[in-house]
Design a protein around this motif. Structure first.
Motif, PDB file in Angstrom:
ATOM      1  N   THR A   1       0.833  -1.204   0.000  1.00  0.00           N
ATOM      2  CA  THR A   1       0.000   0.000   0.000  1.00  0.00           C
ATOM      3  C   THR A   1       0.870   1.258   0.000  1.00  0.00           C
ATOM      4  O   THR A   1       0.561   2.250  -0.669  1.00  0.00           O
ATOM      5  CB  THR A   1      -0.932  -0.015   1.228  1.00  0.00           C
ATOM      6  OG1 THR A   1      -1.782  -1.153   1.114  1.00  0.00           O
ATOM      7  CG2 THR A   1      -1.767   1.241   1.297  1.00  0.00           C
TER       8      THR A   1
ATOM      9  N   GLU B   1      -7.144   0.948  -1.022  1.00  0.00           N
ATOM     10  CA  GLU B   1      -7.403  -0.143  -0.084  1.00  0.00           C
ATOM     11  C   GLU B   1      -8.581   0.223   0.813  1.00  0.00           C
ATOM     12  O   GLU B   1      -8.677   1.353   1.289  1.00  0.00           O
ATOM     13  CB  GLU B   1      -6.142  -0.352   0.770  1.00  0.00           C
ATOM     14  CG  GLU B   1      -6.202  -1.534   1.699  1.00  0.00           C
ATOM     15  CD  GLU B   1      -4.865  -1.755   2.403  1.00  0.00           C
ATOM     16  OE1 GLU B   1      -4.075  -0.806   2.515  1.00  0.00           O
ATOM     17  OE2 GLU B   1      -4.617  -2.887   2.832  1.00  0.00           O
TER      18      GLU B   1
ATOM     19  N   ASP C   1      -5.751  -1.650  -5.151  1.00  0.00           N
ATOM     20  CA  ASP C   1      -5.146  -2.136  -3.918  1.00  0.00           C
ATOM     21  C   ASP C   1      -6.102  -3.096  -3.211  1.00  0.00           C
ATOM     22  O   ASP C   1      -7.094  -2.665  -2.631  1.00  0.00           O
ATOM     23  CB  ASP C   1      -4.783  -0.949  -3.018  1.00  0.00           C
ATOM     24  CG  ASP C   1      -3.818  -1.349  -1.911  1.00  0.00           C
ATOM     25  OD1 ASP C   1      -3.577  -2.559  -1.743  1.00  0.00           O
ATOM     26  OD2 ASP C   1      -3.306  -0.445  -1.223  1.00  0.00           O
ATOM     27  N   GLU C   2      -5.780  -4.380  -3.280  1.00  0.00           N
ATOM     28  CA  GLU C   2      -6.542  -5.422  -2.566  1.00  0.00           C
ATOM     29  C   GLU C   2      -8.039  -5.322  -2.812  1.00  0.00           C
ATOM     30  O   GLU C   2      -8.827  -5.188  -1.883  1.00  0.00           O
ATOM     31  CB  GLU C   2      -6.257  -5.342  -1.064  1.00  0.00           C
ATOM     32  CG  GLU C   2      -4.764  -5.357  -0.783  1.00  0.00           C
ATOM     33  CD  GLU C   2      -4.386  -6.224   0.408  1.00  0.00           C
ATOM     34  OE1 GLU C   2      -5.205  -7.050   0.821  1.00  0.00           O
ATOM     35  OE2 GLU C   2      -3.258  -6.057   0.891  1.00  0.00           O
TER      36      GLU C   2
HETATM   37 MG   LIG Z   1      -2.050  -2.672   2.081  1.00  0.00          MG
END
Ligand SMILES: [Mg+2]
Ligand SMILES: Nc1ncnc2c1ncn2[C@@H]1O[C@H](COP(=O)(O)OP(=O)(O)OP(=O)(O)O)[C@@H](O)[C@H]1O
Lengths: 297, 286, 353
Positions: free
Chosen positions: A43, A85, A221-222
């Motif tokens: 991140t 995220e 992000d994820e």
């Molecule tokens: Mg992360």
């Protein structure tokens, strides 16, 4: 020339150094996956690229131009969009308004730019009026009180750099309509508050919000975090269409299987460093295990 | 019947307080900034109108129209150059900086215009009144109230129907994510304060025409404005109008009982509302 | 050989500072011997402002309670003194204590109300309460209502100790009153600093720093943030009330607008603390000296001075948020009133054992 490239990128949170010389690159049309354990710095890498964390100018190159010291909004206007995220929808905005926020800032100058320039020019004129055409005598930077005050008030990078580089037009395939076609459920829920949706639907909004600016680079992000497998499948099913629209993609993933399935190349990170790079077909389980948890595999 | 009159006068007075409060409510709602100089900025606006009016021999309303763009730019520069640097979790920096600003404005005005009280003259309008049934209402108070409603309608339209309003709300929710969407939080905040200064100009017009003003009266207006914002609930502009009316009615009712209790009654009403509903009458969300 | 560790808060500078502080207090106490009446009055002003600043610093710097309503306690302390002197015929000197008590009494309902509010709401809430107190006192006819009143001549004349001081220094009664007020202010300021320093070095005081830094975390390790806030708020109110009584005893004339002035008793006090350095004991001391210096230098410029003061406050907050003392101690590592405990001794030699 790579589309996006980091060179010995470092990042820190106060005294804590989170990235130690990270080198990654993204070629046009590629999908790159970044994997790594919790706290590996994935991140942080995304934050540095998008300008949320500022870096040295040429530690990040976009189409060969240094962008490391640009603020987040300027990076976005160059054509790099982010699905952050945890989705981070705006709770006060409806689904549709959340999407429109992404479309709001096309290239071009607005009133604010004009006023900002006016202020800067006035300041320069006043300085000229007081100190003559050559301005103040040159100083050794860092010694003058003014420099130190500025650093104290504004941080080491000072005021955000005015971005004179090529601006992204924001025009392209994606619009409210095409995003609704990609994720039809959002059309039904368009007037609900963004945060009233299920996790998967919120993730769709977050992706749509990034796409609608028609970015050349999409950072995710994820996006599978905390979602049920069938929902993850639905969301990844959108990836081919996203790529077809011309975007190159970086996905950050904890789910190694998913990452290897979609990526052209993979970077594995551990403790702020890239520990493994390669094509999914070329790297084996043992390599990944070593890169994830350290040498003793 | 006398009570109906008292309460109606209170409602109209509440319109004036809502005007004082609307700009504060906007800024406080968007960036949680406590601007202790808000009252002094209103007074500054009144002096600016006064200067324009007396220099060019214009009607105060025209003077306010000319003052508005100046105040808009002042708000932009103030936020961009000064107040943006004070935003954060700690409330002390904005408090101290706006306190300093308040004292600087007050004393600057004192130096420039002396402590004598001034007035913007609206001519015959000042004394005109209309009879509504058995009670007679001043035209100027009615205009004030109408302007307050118009300002709040307009601000709500901006907030909920325009792109900049969307940016206001998004930045208020989460400035970092907003910047990822291409928004510049510092600009958005500067625009919000500039907009608030337009409202301040309207408030200044009525401050100057409804009664005498002098450089020292800012802080009291600030308190009324804050009370209205807090009673109404953070982020609710209609709540701010309601809050202004609560203070206005409490003041006129208090004054009807004993003229010396006017201001006191307003403050007491504020305390009572806050004790019963610590988040105000119309809190946003939840 | 066992390593000799010890936990201490003392630094070499602090030991020196302690000795210097004691010497300074003695020197100041003897001021009537060598100082002019004007200087005594200036010192009185400095010491009372210093007291107010230390208490506001305790509130905001250590307690995290950013109050804009401390003028309520100055005013109520002063008016309580005038009330008991004018109506009850009490001697003004012990009446100062009643001023403190009155402030304490007002602080209890204020805290009940204000502690329901957070941050900006707290700040405005305390200000509104101070306004209510001002408007309430303005209704109190027997101490002059809205226009105010003076301390009766005979009450001032019969004040305890004045006669003795007048004889001792061979001065007139009015000068003797100034000396008495000055000594009281010195005692109050020294007592305030010593008391706050002592409080901060106790376990409670450390807890206070913990509450300031993070209320949630402090609560999770068992610090009762609520109780600490009460303690700090009531202490500050009491001390501010004492200072209020003393200030208006010396002025001998009072009005609600002056005694409850937000500018005089809160805005300037905040500037003093912030220009010095918030959250330290040294800060307000430096701040009050700068404040006084500016005031004396620029006294002839009237409101320009106040305008400049406002701008200086803004500049300090923007460019040096840790204030002057923050700059000094950052450069030199100097700490005159250390609070943090440090482990000393032993560390380097312990390997031998
Ligand atoms: Mg992360
Ligand atoms: N705001 C912050 N302040 C201080 N340290 C931080 C901050 N954010 C992250 N860190 C630290 O930086 C390191 C890298 O964090 P980062 O969030 O980049 O990891 P990640 O790879 O994204 O992990 P995850 O898989 O949990 O999302 C971690 O040790 C983390 O504790």
């Amino acid at each position: 020339m790579s589309l996006l490239e980091t060179r010995s990128l470092t990042a820190r949170y106060g005294d804590f150094q989170a990235l130690f010389g990270v080198d990654i690159r993204l070629e046009p049309g590629e999908t790159v996956a970044i994997i790594g354990a919790n706290g590996a710095g994935k991140t942080t890498l995304m934050r540095a690229i998008t300008g949320v964390l500022r870096s040295a100018p040429d530690s990040i190159l976009y189409r060969g131009a240094p962008i490391g010291d640009l603020p987040a909004d300027a990076v976005m206007k160059r054509g790099i969009a982010m699905v952050p995220e945890g989705r981070r929808l705006f709770p006060s905005l409806s689904v549709e308004e959340n999407l429109l926020i992404g479309a709001q800032h096309k290239g071009g100058r607005d009133f604010g730019d004009a006023l900002d320039d006016l202020l800067t020019e006035t300041g320069r004129d006043l300085r000229r009026a007081f100190f003559g055409p050559h301005g103040l005598p040159p100083r050794r930077p860092g010694l003058a009180l003014g420099d130190r005050l500025r650093a104290a008030a504004l941080g080491p990078h000072g005021l955000p750099r005015h971005d004179a580089g090529p601006q992204h037009t924001g025009a392209g395939y994606w619009s409210l309509e095409t995003v609704y076609d990609l994720f039809p459920i959002l059309r039904e829920r368009r007037h609900s508050p963004g945060t009233a949706l299920s996790g998967g639907q919120q993730q769709m909004v977050a992706i749509g919000r990034a796409l609608i600016s028609n970015p050349d680079v999409l950072l995710c992000d994820e996006i599978s975090l905390g979602l049920a497998p069938v929902v993850i499948r639905d969301i990844y099913a959108a990836l081919p269409r996203i790529k077809a629209s011309g975007a190159s993609v970086i996905v950050v993933e904890q789910d190694i299987g998913q990452a290897l399935a979609v990526a052209d190349r993979v970077y594995c990170m551990m403790e702020g460093r890239v520990t493994l790079t390669g094509k999914p077909s070329e790297i084996g389980r043992a390599d990944i295990h070593a890169a994830y948890f350290g040498a003793a595999a | 019947m006398i009570w109906v009159d008292t309460i109606l006068q209170g409602v109209l007075l509440g319109g004036l307080y809502a005007l004082f409060a609307a700009g504060l409510s906007l800024v406080f709602g968007i960036m949680r900034l406590v601007n202790l100089a808000h009252g002094d900025l209103i007074v500054f606006g009144a002096y600016l109108i006064l200067v324009i009016v007396s220099a060019l021999g214009l009607h105060p309303v025209v003077g306010a129209l000319l003052a508005a763009p100046l105040m808009f730019c002042l708000g932009w520069v103030l936020q961009k150059a000064v107040l943006n640097r004070t935003l954060g979790d700690d409330i002390l920096p904005p408090l101290l900086v706006t306190f300093g600003l308040s004292i600087a404005i007050q004393n600057g005005l004192l130096e420039g215009f002396s402590a004598d009280s001034q007035r913007l003259s609206m001519g015959a309008l000042e004394t005109a009144s209309v009879a509504v049934g058995p009670v007679s209402l001043g035209v100027l108070p009615l205009l004030t109230f109408g302007s307050a409603v118009a300002v709040i309608v307009a601000l709500n339209q901006v907030m909920y129907r325009t792109a900049i309003g969307r940016a206001f709300r998004a930045t208020s929710d989460d400035p970092v994510t907003a910047s990822l969407m291409g928004i510049r939080p510092d600009r958005v905040f500067a625009t919000a304060t500039a907009l608030a200064m337009l409202v301040v100009t309207v408030a200044a017009l009525y401050l100057g025409t409804r009664a005498n003003f002098d450089p020292a009266i800012g802080p009291a207006r600030l308190i009324y404005a804050f009370e209205a914002v807090i009673i109404g609930g953070l982020g609710s502009l209609w709540g701010t109008l309601a809050g202004g009316i609560v203070i206005g009615v409490a003041q006129t009712v208090g004054a009807a009982i004993n003229p010396e209790w006017q201001i006191l009654a307003g403050h007491v009403a504020f305390l009572v509302v806050l004790l019963l509903r610590p988040r105000g009458l119309f809190p946003r969300g939840q | 050989m066992s390593a000799r560790y010890s936990v201490t808060t003392r630094t070499p500078a602090s030991t020196g500072a302690l000795i210097a502080a004691l010497a300074l207090v003695v020197l100041l106490a003897l001021a009537p011997l060598y100082a002019s009446r004007g200087l005594i009055q200036d010192l009185f002003f400095i010491l009372t402002m210093l007291t107010l600043a230390q208490f506001w610093n305790l509130l905001a710097g250590y307690g995290g309670l950013v109050s804009v309503g401390q003028q309520a306690f100055v005013g109520i302390g002063a008016y309580a003194l005038y009330g008991v002197v004018i109506l009850g015929g009490v001697d003004p000197v012990p009446a100062i204590l009643l001023g403190g008590v009155a402030a304490l009494v007002l602080a209890i309902p204020t805290a009940f109300f204000a502690f329901r509010l957070q941050g900006a709401y707290f700040a405005i809430g305390t200000w509104v309460i101070a306004e209510i107190a001002r408007l309430g006192v303005a209704q109190w006819r027997s101490v002059g209502g809205g226009t105010g009143t003076s301390l009766p001549r005979d009450a001032l004349g019969d004040m305890m100790l004045v006669e003795g001081i007048a004889a001792l220094f061979d001065v007139r009664a009015s000068a003797a009153r100034d000396i008495l007020a000055y000594w009281l202010a010195l005692a109050l300021a020294a007592g305030t600093i010593a008391g706050i320093y002592a409080l901060l070095r106790t376990r409670r005081g450390l807890a206070l720093a913990a509450v300031r830094d993070n209320t949630e975390a402090a609560r999770s390790v068992g610090v009762d943030a609520g109780r600490m806030k009460w303690l700090v708020f009531l202490t500050a109110a009491f001390g501010t009330g004492l200072a209020g009584g003393l200030i208006y005893l010396q002025k001998a004339r009072i009005s609600p607008d002056a005694a409850f002035s937000v500018t005089d008793w809160t805005a300037y006090v905040i500037f003093i603390v912030v220009i010095g350095c918030i959250g330290t004991i040294e800060g307000p001391i430096i701040g009050v000296l700068v404040f006084f210096l500016l005031q004396s230098l620029l006294a002839d410029y009237g409101s320009w001075y106040l305008m400049l003061l406002g701008l200086i406050g803004i500049a300090v907050m923007l460019f040096a948020p840790r204030g002057l003392w923050g700059l000094i101690s950052e450069k030199t590592g100097l700490q005159l009133f250390p609070i943090r405990r440090r482990l000393v001794g032993g560390v380097l030699t312990s390997k031998e054992g």
